[in-house]
Design a protein around this motif. Structure first.
Motif, PDB file in Angstrom:
ATOM      1  N   LEU A 185       0.856  -1.179   0.000  1.00 33.35           N
ATOM      2  CA  LEU A 185       0.000   0.000   0.000  1.00 33.35           C
ATOM      3  C   LEU A 185       0.898   1.238   0.000  1.00 33.35           C
ATOM      4  CD1 LEU A 185      -2.560  -1.277   2.652  1.00 33.35           C
ATOM      5  CD2 LEU A 185      -2.658  -1.497   0.167  1.00 33.35           C
ATOM      6  N   SER A 186       1.083   1.817  -1.181  1.00 30.54           N
ATOM      7  CA  SER A 186       2.054   2.900  -1.356  1.00 30.54           C
ATOM      8  C   SER A 186       1.332   4.229  -1.605  1.00 30.54           C
ATOM      9  CB  SER A 186       2.960   2.574  -2.540  1.00 30.54           C
ATOM     10  OG  SER A 186       3.877   3.602  -2.793  1.00 30.54           O
ATOM     11  N   PRO A 187       1.833   5.330  -1.008  1.00 31.87           N
ATOM     12  CA  PRO A 187       2.965   5.367  -0.079  1.00 31.87           C
ATOM     13  C   PRO A 187       2.521   4.999   1.335  1.00 31.87           C
ATOM     14  CG  PRO A 187       2.121   7.579  -0.406  1.00 31.87           C
ATOM     15  CD  PRO A 187       1.293   6.669  -1.275  1.00 31.87           C
ATOM     16  N   GLN A 188       3.416   4.368   2.067  1.00 37.02           N
ATOM     17  CA  GLN A 188       3.191   4.111   3.481  1.00 37.02           C
ATOM     18  C   GLN A 188       3.617   5.368   4.237  1.00 37.02           C
ATOM     19  OE1 GLN A 188       2.388   1.423   5.699  1.00 37.02           O
ATOM     20  NE2 GLN A 188       1.449   0.372   3.956  1.00 37.02           N
ATOM     21  N   ILE A 189       2.743   5.877   5.083  1.00 35.62           N
ATOM     22  CA  ILE A 189       3.071   7.060   5.880  1.00 35.62           C
ATOM     23  C   ILE A 189       3.239   6.602   7.321  1.00 35.62           C
ATOM     24  CG2 ILE A 189       2.309   9.347   6.619  1.00 35.62           C
ATOM     25  CD1 ILE A 189       0.554   9.387   4.062  1.00 35.62           C
TER      26      ILE A 189
ATOM     27  N   VAL B  15       9.178  12.663  13.521  1.00 37.69           N
ATOM     28  CA  VAL B  15       9.522  12.486  12.113  1.00 37.69           C
ATOM     29  C   VAL B  15       8.374  11.778  11.415  1.00 37.69           C
ATOM     30  CG1 VAL B  15      11.087  11.330  10.513  1.00 37.69           C
ATOM     31  CG2 VAL B  15      12.006  12.389  12.570  1.00 37.69           C
ATOM     32  N   GLN B  16       7.999  12.284  10.257  1.00 35.35           N
ATOM     33  CA  GLN B  16       7.015  11.617   9.404  1.00 35.35           C
ATOM     34  C   GLN B  16       7.761  11.124   8.173  1.00 35.35           C
ATOM     35  OE1 GLN B  16       3.416  12.201  10.281  1.00 35.35           O
ATOM     36  NE2 GLN B  16       2.381  12.324   8.325  1.00 35.35           N
ATOM     37  N   ILE B  17       7.558   9.849   7.840  1.00 31.55           N
ATOM     38  CA  ILE B  17       8.269   9.272   6.704  1.00 31.55           C
ATOM     39  C   ILE B  17       7.254   8.697   5.716  1.00 31.55           C
ATOM     40  CG2 ILE B  17       8.630   7.042   7.877  1.00 31.55           C
ATOM     41  CD1 ILE B  17      11.398   6.979   6.444  1.00 31.55           C
ATOM     42  N   TYR B  18       7.487   8.960   4.448  1.00 26.88           N
ATOM     43  CA  TYR B  18       6.616   8.494   3.359  1.00 26.88           C
ATOM     44  C   TYR B  18       7.426   7.497   2.541  1.00 26.88           C
ATOM     45  CZ  TYR B  18       4.285  12.858   4.653  1.00 26.88           C
ATOM     46  OH  TYR B  18       3.679  13.878   5.346  1.00 26.88           O
ATOM     47  N   LEU B  19       7.006   6.241   2.542  1.00 30.42           N
ATOM     48  CA  LEU B  19       7.787   5.183   1.897  1.00 30.42           C
ATOM     49  C   LEU B  19       7.114   4.698   0.621  1.00 30.42           C
ATOM     50  CD1 LEU B  19       8.735   3.119   5.067  1.00 30.42           C
ATOM     51  CD2 LEU B  19      10.151   4.773   3.833  1.00 30.42           C
TER      52      LEU B  19
ATOM     53  N   HIS C 219      15.492  -2.197  -1.283  1.00 27.84           N
ATOM     54  CA  HIS C 219      15.781  -0.770  -1.460  1.00 27.84           C
ATOM     55  C   HIS C 219      14.450  -0.037  -1.446  1.00 27.84           C
ATOM     56  CE1 HIS C 219      18.008   2.768  -2.902  1.00 27.84           C
ATOM     57  NE2 HIS C 219      16.893   3.034  -3.556  1.00 27.84           N
ATOM     58  N   ILE C 220      14.349   0.978  -0.599  1.00 27.04           N
ATOM     59  CA  ILE C 220      13.110   1.747  -0.486  1.00 27.04           C
ATOM     60  C   ILE C 220      13.443   3.229  -0.597  1.00 27.04           C
ATOM     61  CG2 ILE C 220      11.045   2.202   0.890  1.00 27.04           C
ATOM     62  CD1 ILE C 220      11.686  -0.333   2.504  1.00 27.04           C
ATOM     63  N   ASN C 221      12.792   3.897  -1.526  1.00 25.43           N
ATOM     64  CA  ASN C 221      12.888   5.356  -1.619  1.00 25.43           C
ATOM     65  C   ASN C 221      11.741   5.967  -0.831  1.00 25.43           C
ATOM     66  OD1 ASN C 221      15.172   5.528  -3.314  1.00 25.43           O
ATOM     67  ND2 ASN C 221      13.905   5.133  -5.104  1.00 25.43           N
ATOM     68  N   GLY C 222      11.951   7.191  -0.380  1.00 25.42           N
ATOM     69  CA  GLY C 222      10.886   7.869   0.341  1.00 25.42           C
ATOM     70  C   GLY C 222      11.248   9.306   0.628  1.00 25.42           C
ATOM     71  N   GLN C 223      10.454   9.894   1.500  1.00 26.98           N
ATOM     72  CA  GLN C 223      10.692  11.267   1.929  1.00 26.98           C
ATOM     73  C   GLN C 223      10.479  11.363   3.426  1.00 26.98           C
ATOM     74  OE1 GLN C 223       7.832  13.267  -0.702  1.00 26.98           O
ATOM     75  NE2 GLN C 223       9.577  14.187  -1.759  1.00 26.98           N
TER      76      GLN C 223
ATOM     77  N   LEU D  39       4.576  -5.886   3.846  1.00 26.98           N
ATOM     78  CA  LEU D  39       5.220  -5.786   2.539  1.00 26.98           C
ATOM     79  C   LEU D  39       4.214  -6.124   1.445  1.00 26.98           C
ATOM     80  CD1 LEU D  39       7.830  -5.480   0.829  1.00 26.98           C
ATOM     81  CD2 LEU D  39       8.175  -7.944   1.172  1.00 26.98           C
ATOM     82  N   ILE D  40       3.423  -7.171   1.693  1.00 24.56           N
ATOM     83  CA  ILE D  40       2.364  -7.570   0.757  1.00 24.56           C
ATOM     84  C   ILE D  40       1.085  -7.800   1.546  1.00 24.56           C
ATOM     85  CG2 ILE D  40       1.570  -9.297  -0.909  1.00 24.56           C
ATOM     86  CD1 ILE D  40       4.460  -9.920  -1.564  1.00 24.56           C
ATOM     87  N   ALA D  41       0.057  -6.999   1.258  1.00 21.27           N
ATOM     88  CA  ALA D  41      -1.277  -7.263   1.792  1.00 21.27           C
ATOM     89  C   ALA D  41      -1.930  -8.284   0.855  1.00 21.27           C
ATOM     90  CB  ALA D  41      -2.087  -5.967   1.843  1.00 21.27           C
ATOM     91  N   LEU D  42      -2.178  -9.484   1.362  1.00 24.91           N
ATOM     92  CA  LEU D  42      -2.581 -10.593   0.500  1.00 24.91           C
ATOM     93  C   LEU D  42      -3.970 -10.424  -0.101  1.00 24.91           C
ATOM     94  CD1 LEU D  42      -1.001 -13.484   2.561  1.00 24.91           C
ATOM     95  CD2 LEU D  42      -0.226 -12.608   0.353  1.00 24.91           C
ATOM     96  N   GLU D  43      -4.768  -9.521   0.460  1.00 22.45           N
ATOM     97  CA  GLU D  43      -6.085  -9.264  -0.155  1.00 22.45           C
ATOM     98  C   GLU D  43      -5.923  -8.675  -1.559  1.00 22.45           C
ATOM     99  OE1 GLU D  43      -6.889  -4.832   1.771  1.00 22.45           O
ATOM    100  OE2 GLU D  43      -7.780  -6.605   2.683  1.00 22.45           O
ATOM    101  N   ASN D  44      -4.746  -8.101  -1.828  1.00 17.49           N
ATOM    102  CA  ASN D  44      -4.490  -7.528  -3.158  1.00 17.49           C
ATOM    103  C   ASN D  44      -3.783  -8.508  -4.091  1.00 17.49           C
ATOM    104  OD1 ASN D  44      -5.600  -5.113  -2.283  1.00 17.49           O
ATOM    105  ND2 ASN D  44      -3.639  -4.345  -1.548  1.00 17.49           N
TER     106      ASN D  44
END
Length: 196
Positions: free
Chosen positions: A43-47, A58-62, A79-83, A156-161
């Motif tokens: 579920l992106s982005p993860q906040i 700190v608030q992080i957006y992944l 590897h994960i990019n974010g802000q 990492l993976i929500a299996l409902e999706n």
């Protein structure tokens, strides 16, 4: 239906059935096919909020993690990019700054949550383009520890999706503990019978 075609269809069906029975205690995924499931199930982005009080919140957006299969038996590289934005002592002092998180981890299936999580995470690097000297000198260790906790609790993976993967894992879980292992350049998901 002509006999040769009927014979071919029956033979092909038998091969499919036998093939399915032979490998039903494990499934094998290439890096690309497993990454596609991560893309669908994350579920992106993860906040995420990291509490580093009394100094900072700190608030992080992944964004969606990228996974890389390493050698046989080795954990996966991610590897994960974010802000990141930081609120220091009640006053916002940073704009959103880029963060790059790289590490290695195992995977864990949690049937009660219908999700796959990172497990046994080992950080290699969490790079932030920080201009706040206070953050660099005092907070970075606490930031990494808090981030480690968040990554372990983040599906990492929500299996409902990813219903196909959910079905595979449900079948495997009936035969034993579900384990993930790198093997021959692929990710092998298999049921390991519990020892009595």
């Amino acid at each position: 239906m002509p006999k040769p075609i009927r014979f071919w269809l029956v033979s092909f069906s038998c091969v499919l059935l036998l093939g399915g029975c032979a490998g039903n205690d494990r499934e094998t995924y290439s890096q690309q096919s497993f990454q596609q499931m991560v893309n669908a199930g994350f579920l992106s982005p993860q906040i995420r909020s990291l509490d580093l009080l009394p100094i900072m919140m700190v608030q992080i957006y992944l964004e969606t993690p990228q996974l890389f299969i390493q050698g046989d038996g080795e954990p996966l590289m991610f590897h994960i990019n974010g802000q990141v934005e930081a609120d220091v002592l009640g006053g916002m002092v940073t704009d959103k700054l880029p963060v790059q998180i790289t590490g290695v981890a195992q995977l864990k299936y949690a049937p009660e949550d219908q999700a796959i999580y990172f497990d046994q995470i080992d950080f290699m690097e969490a790079r932030i383009d920080l201009k706040v000297a206070l953050f660099k000198t005092i907070i970075i260790d606490r930031f990494q520890q808090a981030l480690l906790t968040e990554l372990a609790n983040m599906p990492l993976i929500a299996l409902e999706n990813t219903p196909e993967l959910a079905s595979v894992l449900e079948v495997l879980a009936k035969k034993g503990e579900v384990q993930f292992e790198s093997r021959d350049g692929n990710l092998v998901v298999e049921a390991v019978p519990e020892r009595k």
